[in-house]
Design an enzyme around this catalytic site. Structure first.
Site, PDB file in Angstrom:
ATOM      1  CE  LYS A  51      -0.671  -5.089  -3.379  1.00  9.89           C
ATOM      2  NZ  LYS A  51      -0.579  -4.100  -2.213  1.00  9.89           N
ATOM      3  CB  CYS A 134      -3.317  -7.192   4.171  1.00 14.09           C
ATOM      4  SG  CYS A 134      -3.976  -5.910   3.375  1.00 14.09           S
TER       5      CYS A 134
HETATM    6  O1  RRO Z   1      -2.591  -3.381  -0.501  1.00 18.47           O
HETATM    7  C1  RRO Z   1      -2.517  -2.942   0.756  1.00 18.47           C
HETATM    8  O2  RRO Z   1      -3.496  -2.045   1.077  1.00 18.47           O
HETATM    9  C2  RRO Z   1      -1.302  -3.379   1.636  1.00 18.47           C
HETATM   10  C3  RRO Z   1      -1.067  -4.468   2.180  1.00 18.47           C
HETATM   11 BR1  RRO Z   1      -1.683  -6.179   1.145  1.00 18.47          BR
HETATM   12  C4  RRO Z   1      -0.008  -4.924   2.835  1.00 18.47           C
HETATM   13  O3  RRO Z   1       0.068  -6.050   3.413  1.00 18.47           O
HETATM   14  N1  RRO Z   1       0.163  -3.808   3.600  1.00 18.47           N
HETATM   15  C5  RRO Z   1       0.011  -2.663   3.241  1.00 18.47           C
HETATM   16  O4  RRO Z   1       0.515  -1.516   3.916  1.00 18.47           O
HETATM   17  N2  RRO Z   1      -1.155  -2.214   2.300  1.00 18.47           N
END
Ligand code: RRO
Length: 316
Positions: A51, A134
């Site tokens: 993650k 993100c």
């Molecule tokens: O954690 C998120 O909301 C998230 C991330 Br970091 C990302 O790179 N892509 C996404 O769809 N959600």
């Protein structure tokens, strides 16, 4: 089973050999060591990515923040993670089992550089994925849409960072933007790009209640799953055509079956990652996709993914 054994589905990035081309998409089944262990040992998975991490643990956005929807999923997780140290410890402990990807997503350039320094100084010897895309942190635009800032981060990174590094990109929707991001990326010794992150800031309505399907940001969130497939194919293809041969491509977006994996490879993907469908089915999905890919290859007379990688035909 015989076809799977006889079919070669391997890839190499930065001198690492992946014995299977499938892995999880960052964010799915990779937040805790328990989830990571399941991907690490899943038949058909050739690697895993952790993650996206920030320097300190984050709870992420409050409320319902993921929903399945027709043709895919919508999420606004808001970067919940257990800190770089947590994922770095895991990656170092398991890096001799498979080549692994460590994902980082600082909220500022300073955070990214600080984490990259920590990784550089650590015993981690795998691959790092710098997430520039993100879509879900309130007030923080996706860096990958700002070409000057992307160049600046990469300049400062490569001034000291010597381990294999790639970037996770947002989807681009204009040919001029493919040209612009490729011109930036080609100026750096990147090991890979991973394309695409979710399609940012979609909105979906629950028809039963007339409410947005997720809570954060008034319902706006990243779209993944089947709805993302044509955009993922276009970004894999568009970047493969423009990037230096030494920059490998990880294709992400819209994988539900083996033909979807095949199509991403045909457009130029070296590895293929699975997000929404992994969330929906769990880690058994990898062996299903592997068997279905082998079946597709057999139909076309191939026994090695290298025989059709980047081999998309066009009509003119
Ligand atoms: O954690 C998120 O909301 C998230 C991330 Br970091 C990302 O790179 N892509 C996404 O769809 N959600």
């Amino acid at each position: 089973m015989k076809e799977i054994i006889m079919t070669t589905m391997t890839a190499s990035i930065a001198g690492f050999t992946f014995e299977d081309i499938l892995l999880n998409a960052a964010g799915v089944y990779c937040q805790t060591t328990e989830e990571l262990d399941q991907i690490l040992t899943a038949p058909g998975a050739g690697s895993l990515v952790t993650k996206s991490a920030t320097p300190a643990e984050r709870a992420g956005n409050p409320g319902v923040r993921y929903a399945d929807m027709p043709l895919g999923s919508i999420n606004s997780m808001g970067l919940p993670n257990l800190s770089l140290d947590y994922y770095l410890d895991y990656a170092i402990a398991h890096q001799d089992e498979k080549p692994l990807f460590l994902s980082i997503a600082g909220l500022t350039k300073a955070d990214n550089l600080q984490m990259l320094h920590e990784i550089q100084d650590s015993d981690f010897n795998g691959l790092v994925e710098l997430n520039l895309s993100c879509p879900n942190v309130p007030g923080k635009p996706q860096t990958g849409y700002d070409f000057d800032t992307t160049r600046q981060i990469l300049e400062e990174t490569f001034a000291f960072f010597k381990k294999p590094l790639g970037v996770k990109l947002p989807p681009y929707f204009d040919i001029a933007h493919f040209d612009m991001i490729a011109a930036v990326l080609n100026d750096f010794p990147l090991a890979f790009v991973n394309t695409i992150n979710s399609i940012g800031n979609g909105l979906m309505v629950d028809p039963e209640t007339d409410t947005a399907m997720i809570a954060p940001k008034g319902g706006f969130g990243g779209l993944g799953g089947a709805i993302a497939k044509p955009t993922a194919l276009a970004n894999v293809r568009g970047l493969r055509q423009r990037l230096n041969a030494g920059i490998k491509v990880i294709g992400t977006g819209g994988v539900q079956n083996g033909r979807d994996v095949y199509d991403l490879v045909l457009c130029g993907a070296d590895l293929v990652s699975v997000g929404t469908t992994l969330h929906q089915e769990g880690p058994e999905v990898f062996n299903r996709l592997k068997a279905e890919l082998a079946e597709q290859m057999k139909l076309k007379g191939y026994d090695d993914v290298n025989q059709f990688r980047s081999a998309l035909q066009t009509l003119n």
